[in-house]
Design a protein around this motif. Structure first.
Motif, PDB file in Angstrom:
ATOM      1  N   GLY A  86       5.613   3.845   5.296  1.00 23.12           N
ATOM      2  CA  GLY A  86       4.884   2.616   5.625  1.00 23.12           C
ATOM      3  C   GLY A  86       5.557   1.829   6.741  1.00 23.12           C
ATOM      4  N   ASP A  87       5.398   0.498   6.693  1.00 27.79           N
ATOM      5  CA  ASP A  87       5.966  -0.372   7.733  1.00 27.79           C
ATOM      6  C   ASP A  87       7.481  -0.209   7.851  1.00 27.79           C
ATOM      7  OD1 ASP A  87       3.505  -1.467   8.308  1.00 27.79           O
ATOM      8  OD2 ASP A  87       4.139  -3.542   8.036  1.00 27.79           O
TER       9      ASP A  87
ATOM     10  N   PRO B 188       0.805  -1.226   0.000  1.00 28.10           N
ATOM     11  CA  PRO B 188       0.000   0.000   0.000  1.00 28.10           C
ATOM     12  C   PRO B 188       0.840   1.279   0.000  1.00 28.10           C
ATOM     13  CG  PRO B 188      -0.794  -1.542   1.655  1.00 28.10           C
ATOM     14  CD  PRO B 188       0.437  -2.148   1.081  1.00 28.10           C
TER      15      PRO B 188
HETATM   16  C1  LIG Z   1      -1.207 -10.442  10.875  1.00 29.40           C
HETATM   17  C2  LIG Z   1      -1.343  -8.991  10.459  1.00 29.40           C
HETATM   18  C3  LIG Z   1      -2.583  -8.369  10.525  1.00 29.40           C
HETATM   19  C4  LIG Z   1      -2.720  -7.033  10.134  1.00 29.40           C
HETATM   20  N1  LIG Z   1      -3.971  -6.487  10.114  1.00 29.40           N
HETATM   21  C5  LIG Z   1      -4.152  -5.252   9.623  1.00 29.40           C
HETATM   22  C6  LIG Z   1      -5.478  -4.731   9.451  1.00 29.40           C
HETATM   23  O1  LIG Z   1      -6.474  -5.404   9.706  1.00 29.40           O
HETATM   24  N2  LIG Z   1      -5.600  -3.473   8.969  1.00 29.40           N
HETATM   25  C7  LIG Z   1      -4.513  -2.719   8.622  1.00 29.40           C
HETATM   26  O2  LIG Z   1      -4.694  -1.576   8.168  1.00 29.40           O
HETATM   27  N3  LIG Z   1      -3.251  -3.194   8.760  1.00 29.40           N
HETATM   28  C8  LIG Z   1      -3.040  -4.440   9.238  1.00 29.40           C
HETATM   29  N4  LIG Z   1      -1.771  -4.948   9.344  1.00 29.40           N
HETATM   30  C9  LIG Z   1      -0.618  -4.084   9.019  1.00 29.40           C
HETATM   31  C10 LIG Z   1      -0.442  -3.922   7.496  1.00 29.40           C
HETATM   32  O3  LIG Z   1      -0.392  -5.187   6.878  1.00 29.40           O
HETATM   33  C11 LIG Z   1       0.853  -3.168   7.184  1.00 29.40           C
HETATM   34  O4  LIG Z   1       0.952  -2.031   8.006  1.00 29.40           O
HETATM   35  C12 LIG Z   1       0.906  -2.737   5.707  1.00 29.40           C
HETATM   36  O5  LIG Z   1       0.924  -3.864   4.878  1.00 29.40           O
HETATM   37  C13 LIG Z   1       2.147  -1.888   5.429  1.00 29.40           C
HETATM   38  O6  LIG Z   1       2.235  -1.618   4.060  1.00 29.40           O
HETATM   39  P1  LIG Z   1       3.654  -1.349   3.368  1.00 29.40           P
HETATM   40  O7  LIG Z   1       3.343  -1.037   1.943  1.00 29.40           O
HETATM   41  O8  LIG Z   1       4.433  -0.395   4.172  1.00 29.40           O
HETATM   42  O9  LIG Z   1       4.447  -2.736   3.481  1.00 29.40           O
HETATM   43  P2  LIG Z   1       4.121  -4.181   2.880  1.00 29.40           P
HETATM   44  O10 LIG Z   1       2.670  -4.370   2.727  1.00 29.40           O
HETATM   45  O11 LIG Z   1       4.881  -5.147   3.707  1.00 29.40           O
HETATM   46  O12 LIG Z   1       4.743  -4.131   1.402  1.00 29.40           O
HETATM   47  C14 LIG Z   1       6.130  -4.185   1.180  1.00 29.40           C
HETATM   48  C15 LIG Z   1       6.351  -4.629  -0.266  1.00 29.40           C
HETATM   49  O13 LIG Z   1       7.743  -4.542  -0.558  1.00 29.40           O
HETATM   50  C16 LIG Z   1       8.134  -5.658  -1.339  1.00 29.40           C
HETATM   51  N5  LIG Z   1       9.579  -5.832  -1.091  1.00 29.40           N
HETATM   52  C17 LIG Z   1      10.195  -6.020   0.103  1.00 29.40           C
HETATM   53  N6  LIG Z   1      11.538  -6.066  -0.051  1.00 29.40           N
HETATM   54  C18 LIG Z   1      11.769  -5.907  -1.385  1.00 29.40           C
HETATM   55  C19 LIG Z   1      12.962  -5.857  -2.178  1.00 29.40           C
HETATM   56  N7  LIG Z   1      14.184  -5.952  -1.625  1.00 29.40           N
HETATM   57  N8  LIG Z   1      12.837  -5.706  -3.514  1.00 29.40           N
HETATM   58  C20 LIG Z   1      11.603  -5.592  -4.094  1.00 29.40           C
HETATM   59  N9  LIG Z   1      10.437  -5.616  -3.380  1.00 29.40           N
HETATM   60  C21 LIG Z   1      10.526  -5.759  -2.056  1.00 29.40           C
HETATM   61  C22 LIG Z   1       7.253  -6.805  -0.823  1.00 29.40           C
HETATM   62  O14 LIG Z   1       7.099  -7.806  -1.813  1.00 29.40           O
HETATM   63  C23 LIG Z   1       5.936  -6.074  -0.521  1.00 29.40           C
HETATM   64  O15 LIG Z   1       5.048  -6.103  -1.633  1.00 29.40           O
HETATM   65  C24 LIG Z   1      -1.585  -6.281   9.719  1.00 29.40           C
HETATM   66  C25 LIG Z   1      -0.332  -6.905   9.653  1.00 29.40           C
HETATM   67  C26 LIG Z   1      -0.211  -8.250   9.993  1.00 29.40           C
HETATM   68  C27 LIG Z   1       1.137  -8.912   9.869  1.00 29.40           C
END
Ligand SMILES: Cc1cc2nc3c(=O)[nH]c(=O)nc-3n(C[C@H](O)[C@H](O)[C@H](O)COP(=O)(O)OP(=O)(O)OC[C@H]3O[C@@H](n4cnc5c(N)ncnc54)[C@H](O)[C@@H]3O)c2cc1C
Length: 322
Positions: A301-302, A15
């Protein structure tokens, strides 16, 4: 892949990364969106409930086309002890008009969100792992990927590679998280016929329930969740890693225990487990957030610990920061 120059390279198609790529591509910038998955979201994990407001600012009425499961019309908080429970429940059909939140599957949602960035002009670079940052002096000038001749150069690199953020570590802003800064989430998707879900949770077609529970997690700090999808239930727990280490208990043992609780057991009875997943959740909050920008890079993000530690919401903060 030929060496190429972009205004911005976004690493991570979750996201946070999709929001960043969509916003910049829409503004006319030349953007590459890199993800290691076969498609964005292929292996991404959340509970999960997705909230309306941040995404709506970017994509008005997105829910009319996004692949969502059920719009949440009831939120329950269950306080559990070993045998009993106290439930606070809030139900209002007005929650669905317009919807405030939905249950969703990340493999469907992330792929759709990234496709919006592609349609806005972002160049998709999937099945590609970013292995390191390219630098000139102290400035980040691009990324190296695992593809042959796979260096991509850009004025800005956005690091959105999730909680383990190898690039955040390479930048020196993301250290190894301490066990009291992350929880381990484990989740099962349990198949259940649509008609059973709707009668068991008192829902009409397309309506969903979100249940969060506290207590009965074997004395450890954590939160449980149960969400209704179209034809399945998502159930899981997130437990602080320092507590798991101290108690020497595996997280799936906590989930198995919770599933045996007299009231939880009834909600999932007859269902068949389809999928199991586990993933870290940032829990450190504001004080664990690193510097968010430097010379040629930004992080979101995360990867930047942006999760509301109270209820585990992270997708909305990821979208907002992206
Ligand atoms: C069990 C669980 C339940 C949750 N429940 C909720 C909920 O109900 N509601 C909510 O809002 N949030 C929830 N969360 C939190 C939410 O999932 C995260 O906060 C969110 O996904 C963060 O988004 P992001 O894009 O920062 O990271 P991510 O979604 O982790 O995306 C990171 C992306 O980077 C890619 N990537 C990583 N390293 C590399 C690399 N070296 N090269 C290329 N690509 C790479 C991965 O493939 C991935 O697609 C939950 C989390 C967990 C674990």
């Amino acid at each position: 892949m030929a060496e190429e120059r972009f205004d911005c390279v976004v690493v991570g198609g979750g996201p946070a990364g999709a929001a960043a790529a969509y916003t910049m591509a829409k503004a006319g910038l030349k953007v590459a969106l890199i993800d290691r998955g076969e498609f964005p979201g292929a292996k991404n994990v959340f509970g999960g409930v997705l909230f309306r407001s941040q995404l709506e600012d970017m994509l008005p009425e997105f829910w009319k086309e996004a692949p969502l499961e059920r719009s949440i019309v009831e939120e329950r908080l269950m306080l559990l002890d070993e045998q009993g429970m106290v439930t606070l429940s809030h139900r209002n059909p007005g929650f669905a008009d317009p919807p405030n939140s939905w249950s969703a599957m990340r493999s469907h949602f992330d792929a759709w969100f990234a496709s919006k960035a592609e349609k806005a002009g972002a160049v998709p670079v999937y099945q590609t792992v970013v292995t390191e940052l390219l630098r000139e002096g102290d400035r980040v000038v691009g990324v190296r990927t695992d593809r042959q001749d796979g260096d991509l150069y850009a004025d800005m690199v956005i690091v959105a590679d999730g909680v383990n953020s190898l690039l955040g570590k390479a930048l020196g802003v993301h250290r190894e998280w301490q066990p009291d800064e992350v929880s381990l989430g484990v989740k099962e998707i349990i198949h259940m016929p649509k008609s059973v879900i709707e009668s068991r949770f008192n829902l009409e077609s397309n309506e969903g329930a979100s249940i969060e529970f506290l207590g009965d997690t074997l004395g450890m700090t954590g939160l449980g969740f149960l969400y209704t999808n179209k034809e399945s239930i998502s159930i899981g727990v997130g437990i602080m890693v320092n507590d798991l280490q101290k108690a020497k208990i595996k997280p799936y043992a906590v989930l198995d225990h919770v599933k045996q609780h007299p009231y939880i057991r009834k909600l999932i009875a007859g269902g068949e487990m389809e999928e199991y997943s586990a993933h870290l959740i940032p829990e450190g909050g504001f004080h664990s957030m690193p510097a968010l920008a430097g010379n040629g890079w930004m992080i979101c993000g995360d990867a930047a610990q942006m999760v509301n530690a109270v209820n585990g919401e992270g997708t909305n903060l990821a979208i907002l920061s992206g």
